[in-house]
Design an enzyme around this catalytic site. Structure first.
Site, mmCIF file in Angstrom:
data_model
loop_
_atom_site.group_PDB
_atom_site.id
_atom_site.type_symbol
_atom_site.label_atom_id
_atom_site.label_comp_id
_atom_site.label_asym_id
_atom_site.label_seq_id
_atom_site.Cartn_x
_atom_site.Cartn_y
_atom_site.Cartn_z
ATOM 1 N N ASP A 1 9.227 2.951 -0.367
ATOM 2 C CA ASP A 1 8.070 3.608 0.455
ATOM 3 C C ASP A 1 8.255 3.233 1.962
ATOM 4 O O ASP A 1 8.085 2.309 2.418
ATOM 5 C CB ASP A 1 6.496 3.108 0.041
ATOM 6 C CG ASP A 1 5.744 3.740 0.690
ATOM 7 O OD1 ASP A 1 6.062 4.455 1.733
ATOM 8 O OD2 ASP A 1 4.519 3.771 0.422
ATOM 9 N N TYR B 1 0.955 -1.125 -0.071
ATOM 10 C CA TYR B 1 -0.034 0.073 0.094
ATOM 11 C C TYR B 1 0.824 1.233 -0.057
ATOM 12 O O TYR B 1 1.761 1.413 0.923
ATOM 13 C CB TYR B 1 -0.888 0.062 1.400
ATOM 14 C CG TYR B 1 -1.885 1.407 1.515
ATOM 15 C CD1 TYR B 1 -2.833 1.498 0.550
ATOM 16 C CD2 TYR B 1 -1.463 1.948 2.503
ATOM 17 C CE1 TYR B 1 -3.696 2.478 0.567
ATOM 18 C CE2 TYR B 1 -2.358 3.330 2.744
ATOM 19 C CZ TYR B 1 -3.457 3.388 1.726
ATOM 20 O OH TYR B 1 -4.210 4.651 1.754
ATOM 21 N N LYS C 1 4.355 9.015 8.903
ATOM 22 C CA LYS C 1 4.190 8.282 10.293
ATOM 23 C C LYS C 1 5.051 8.789 11.559
ATOM 24 O O LYS C 1 4.939 9.713 11.911
ATOM 25 C CB LYS C 1 4.053 6.575 10.112
ATOM 26 C CG LYS C 1 2.898 6.415 9.192
ATOM 27 C CD LYS C 1 2.502 4.968 9.227
ATOM 28 C CE LYS C 1 1.025 4.868 8.326
ATOM 29 N NZ LYS C 1 0.980 4.228 7.136
HETATM 30 C C1 LIG Z 1 0.392 4.818 5.713
HETATM 31 C C2 LIG Z 1 1.124 4.565 4.409
HETATM 32 C C3 LIG Z 1 0.972 5.142 3.525
HETATM 33 C C4 LIG Z 1 0.258 6.480 3.527
HETATM 34 O O1 LIG Z 1 0.335 7.308 4.303
HETATM 35 P P1 LIG Z 1 -0.891 8.392 4.855
HETATM 36 O O2 LIG Z 1 -0.150 9.393 5.469
HETATM 37 O O3 LIG Z 1 -2.210 7.398 5.450
HETATM 38 O O4 LIG Z 1 -1.341 9.018 3.451
HETATM 39 C C5 LIG Z 1 1.746 5.115 2.207
HETATM 40 N N1 LIG Z 1 2.658 3.935 2.212
HETATM 41 C C6 LIG Z 1 2.725 3.365 3.414
HETATM 42 C C7 LIG Z 1 3.931 2.235 3.255
HETATM 43 C C8 LIG Z 1 1.944 3.436 4.578
HETATM 44 O O5 LIG Z 1 2.065 2.451 5.384
#
Ligand SMILES: *Cc1c(COP(=O)(O)O)cnc(C)c1O
Length: 427
Positions: free
Chosen positions: A238, A143, A266
């Site tokens: 990511d 994701y 995060k």
């Molecule tokens: C949480 C997450 C996102 C998206 O971040 P948001 O702040 O919710 O938009 C993208 N990539 C990864 C790997 C994530 O865990």
């Protein structure tokens, strides 16, 4: 009338679709009523009915130092008193950027956004602008936020709801997105051999945390690095979830692999809305105002958010912080594996640093297909048993769990006792 989770949920649904601001919070997969939270402190949250929960979701990862850590709250209060937002540059942005680069040197240049989604969306646009190629590779079950081109066979809430791609994404927006199997080296090599010179970017969660927890194999990630270099494609790690979470140098430090671009979110916001994309200087200089790739944000680099991020990262830089967190996480994972063995392989667990996976399968999954074969119904019953016993896990069999430095050995032992009782009650 006293406020209960039920009455609040009822009221929420009259004004917010599904009653929630982000879908997995709605408990659709596990059933029942979401808990409405009034307060968090240390490893715990309290709901509208005054019930306390040991929290292993931690706002879905950011709160590595626990809820309302005094140093973070103090930094945020001080920043807020000086003004909430300026739309002009501040020294706080430089400080946090320097701190991030000191831990993850591949970010020669970096820019702040207000969410992980914005960070991945911007990194992707940048990679395409830099290479002049449209095609990208992502992996099933990973994701990367909810930008159109990345909402294809994605993880997290999309997996939870059994519909890994979204309506409303025009075929045209996703037509350049190639979805490959996570941890499949041969398929990756074949794809590059066939069309490597057309691939603008490969984006990956090196430690996948949105299809439960599935670490990328070293061979898989090394192959990806080698092929991207060979074909001039941009490798994007990511690290929105893994950044400052799995290792002091993030996933790239753990594996010793240097991506071209990285996204964070995060933990680097410590509970405030922050994202980052950054990497090679020559690529980052394609971003406006230096280059032709446009990217912007009214609240980007927000001073209150910068303060929360600084305070949080400073806590993680204390000697032994990650080591202690990993030991705590191991205690939980070893305990869960012991329970799993005692109960004939009903559950298993693993961790990477302070991220952990709890699987309703006899052994940790190594790929997406194995993730999907978990006993979902078993997890859903377990989730509610644990909630009743005051332990908050993510309301989905496909999400990773998180440890904070506020958790204690006693908390973990209480969690293990709850897990054993919950599983025994269900046999
Ligand atoms: C949480 C997450 C996102 C998206 O971040 P948001 O702040 O919710 O938009 C993208 N990539 C990864 C790997 C994530 O865990």
């Amino acid at each position: 009338m006293n406020k209960t989770n039920e009455t609040l949920f009822e009221r929420a649904q009259q004004v917010i679709p599904g009653g929630v601001s982000s879908p997995v919070r709605a408990f659709r997969a596990v059933g029942g009523t979401p808990r409405f939270i009034v307060r968090g402190h240390g490893p715990r949250v309290w709901d509208a009915q005054g019930k306390a929960y040991l929290d292993y979701v931690l706002s879905w990862g950011p709160l590595i130092a626990g809820h309302a850590h005094p140093a973070v709250v103090e930094a945020v209060s001080r920043a807020a008193q000086g003004g909430l937002s300026f739309g002009m540059p501040t020294e706080a942005e430089i400080e946090l950027a320097e701190l991030i680069r000191a831990s993850v040197p591949s970010l020669e240049r970096l820019r702040f956004t207000s969410s992980g989604t914005e960070a991945t969306m911007s990194a992707l646009r940048l990679a395409r602008g830099f290479t002049g190629r449209s095609r990208i590779i992502k992996f099933e079950g990973c994701y990367h936020g909810h930008a159109d081109a990345l909402l294809v066979k994605a993880g997290s809430g999309l997996l939870t709801f059994g519909n890994p791609s979204s309506a409303g994404v025009p075929a045209e927006a996703a037509q350049h997105t190639l979805v490959l199997d996570f941890n499949n080296v041969a398929q990756l090599e074949e794809t590059f051999a066939r069309e490597g010179d057309q691939i603008g970017a490969v984006i990956v969660e090196a430690v996948a945390g949105n299809m439960n927890l599935v670490p990328g194999s070293a061979e898989f990630l090394q192959t990806m690095r080698r092929l991207c270099s060979q074909y001039g494609s941009v490798l994007i790690f990511d690290e929105v979830m893994t950044g400052f979470r799995v290792h002091p140098g993030s996933a790239q430090g753990l594996y010793g692999i240097t991506p071209d671009l990285t996204t964070f979110g995060k933990v680097i916001g410590g509970g405030m809305p922050v994202g980052v994309f950054g990497g090679r200087k020559d690529i980052m200089q394609c971003v406006a105002p230096l280059g032709p790739v446009y990217q912007a944000g009214t609240l980007s680099g927000n001073p209150v958010a910068m303060a929360a991020g600084m305070a949080t990262l400073n806590l993680t830089l204390a000697p032994g912080f990650h080591e202690r967190l990993t030991v705590l996480t191991r205690r939980l994972v070893d305990g869960l594996n012991l329970i799993g063995r005692d109960l004939g392989g009903r559950i298993s667990a693993s961790n990477v640093g302070s991220m952990f996976g709890l699987y309703f399968s006899a052994a940790p999954p190594a790929d997406f297909a194995q993730v999907m074969s978990a006993d979902r119904e078993g997890f859903n019953r377990f989730f509610h048993q644990m909630l009743e016993r005051g332990v908050h896990l993510a309301p989905s069999a496909f999400e990773a769990g998180f440890m904070s430095s506020a958790h204690t050995e006693e908390d973990i032992d209480a969690t293990l006792a709850a897990a054993r009782a919950s599983l025994e009650a269900d046999s």
